[in-house]
Design an enzyme around this catalytic site. Structure first.
Site, PDB file in Angstrom:
ATOM      1  CG  ASP A 112      -1.443   4.918   0.420  1.00 48.15           C
ATOM      2  OD1 ASP A 112      -0.492   4.249  -0.010  1.00 48.15           O
ATOM      3  OD2 ASP A 112      -1.327   5.724   1.354  1.00 48.15           O
ATOM      4  CE1 TYR A 167      -8.851   5.647  -7.271  1.00 45.13           C
ATOM      5  CE2 TYR A 167      -8.786   7.375  -8.923  1.00 45.13           C
ATOM      6  CZ  TYR A 167      -8.135   6.503  -8.068  1.00 45.13           C
ATOM      7  OH  TYR A 167      -6.762   6.495  -8.030  1.00 45.13           O
TER       8      TYR A 167
END
Length: 392
Positions: A112, A167
């Protein structure tokens, strides 16, 4: 008999003319039109259509995430840029841009606002034009690049076929300073080895399967999808960039919910700084609501997506390639050094997002049950590769 044969011959000729396309109505006229409707045109005649995956790297600064927002052209996303480049390059039809389902488009992770990626993967059907990667990149801005392309099976779906996601989170080490440390001198802070060891002990507690309903919004404590499986989480050795000391946290899991990684990091920071005891981690996995702080979005990067099951089944069949990107590693690293790392360091040094966020930690009550804090935390600012199904 001769009369019947003659009559038969007369019948054959008009049928043949209809089939050859003189426009007469009738059964064979219908067949002619049907055959014409499937005749390939344009790029379909010149180039084959194939199911592929694209390896994407991008700096998320200035973009409202990965996924397109239909009808919201003022909020530009990474996919907006990608789809435009695919159309301009002649890889997909112009009229498919508004409905990429026609090209079987699927992203692996839904990063996002502001979140970057070094190893995002999307799957779709493309016309395999010559120099396809070069032409796509020529129509993309410099902070977005296609670094790899591979053929996959017709039924491949990059989201559903993904086994795990990795990540990283790059942050200034002053985040782990004592709570009474004067943050205006954050560039001078250096992380002690003993503190780093404690940080990694706390991150190690996340490994395994836990109930992370307190680490996202709108998840009930008994919702099965709140259980997530974490295989790795640790903080690397510190390094200096832009005059300040940074460190990189790496986390790998089957899937992550909205804000989960940022809250996992935020809670450990709060514990290391002395705002709460270690026991808050175990309590956060229980059914009661716990007020878990959410670290800033700056620094979060989708590093890699993993397709172990797919590779095991199809990677050695002689027809398809393994979805590993060994040959692209240097290009990935070069992109990070040019676009991702400088953006994180410069923004942090200029805006001080971590120091500003640390100033809000005293308002959190880590000992009491949270009262609606999770429900208020609904802004769609930095989401980590969200999958609706529960972890193993």
């Amino acid at each position: 008999m001769m009369s019947e044969e003659g009559s038969g011959n007369m019948l054959i000729k008009p049928l043949k003319r209809v089939e050859e396309g003189n426009g007469e109505s009738g059964e064979n006229g219908h067949i002619r039109k049907k055959l014409k409707s499937v005749e390939p045109t344009g790029n379909e005649r010149k180039h084959p259509k194939r199911k592929v995956v694209l390896l994407l790297a991008y700096s998320g600064k200035g973009y409202y995430g990965m996924q397109r927002n239909a009808g919201s052209s003022q909020f530009k996303t990474i996919e907006d840029e990608l789809v435009t480049a695919l159309i301009k390059s002649g890889c997909i039809p112009d009229n498919h841009g508004d409905d990429m389902k026609k090209m079987s488009f699927q992203r692996c992770a839904r990063t996002d606002k502001g979140v970057s990626a070094a190893g995002q993967v999307v799957s779709l059907k493309l016309w395999m034009i010559e120099d396809v990667m070069e032409k796509i990149n020529s129509n993309l801005p410099p902070q977005i690049r296609v670094l790899g392309l591979k053929r996959v099976t017709g039924g491949f779906n990059s989201k559903n076929s993904c086994d795990a996601r990795t990540y990283s989170y790059m942050l200034p080490t002053v985040a782990f300073s004592p709570k009474d440390y004067y943050t205006n001198n954050s560039a001078a802070f250096r992380l002690e080895p003993e503190t780093l060891q404690r940080v990694n002990q706390l991150f190690g507690s996340y490994k395994g399967t836990h109930n992370f309903h307190n680490f996202t919004s709108q998840k009930a404590a008994r919702d099965p999808s709140a259980r997530r499986y974490i295989t790795e989480m640790s903080c690397g050795e510190p390094f200096v960039r832009g005059g300040a000391e940074f460190a990189e946290i790496t986390v790998r899991g089957q899937s992550f919910m909205m804000h989960q990684i940022r809250k996992m990091i935020g809670l450990v920071i709060a514990v290391v700084k002395g705002y709460s005891g270690d026991e808050v981690l175990k309590r956060s996995w229980g059914e009661e609501k716990v007020d878990v702080p959410k670290a800033p979005g700056l620094g979060l990067v989708l590093e890699k997506v993993h397709f172990d099951r797919y590779n095991k089944r199809f990677g050695g069949d002689g027809l398809h390639e393994c979805l590993e990107w060994t040959e692209e590693e240097q290009a990935i690293l070069a992109f990070k050094e040019e676009h991702i790392y400088p953006s994180i360091v410069e923004t942090e040094c200029k805006e001080g997002s971590m120091a500003s966020w640390m100033a809000t930690l005293p308002i959190h009550d880590f000992e009491a049950t949270a009262t609606g804090a999770q429900d208020k935390d609904r802004e769609q600012d930095d989401e980590e590769g969200n999958r609706s199904d529960s972890a193993l």
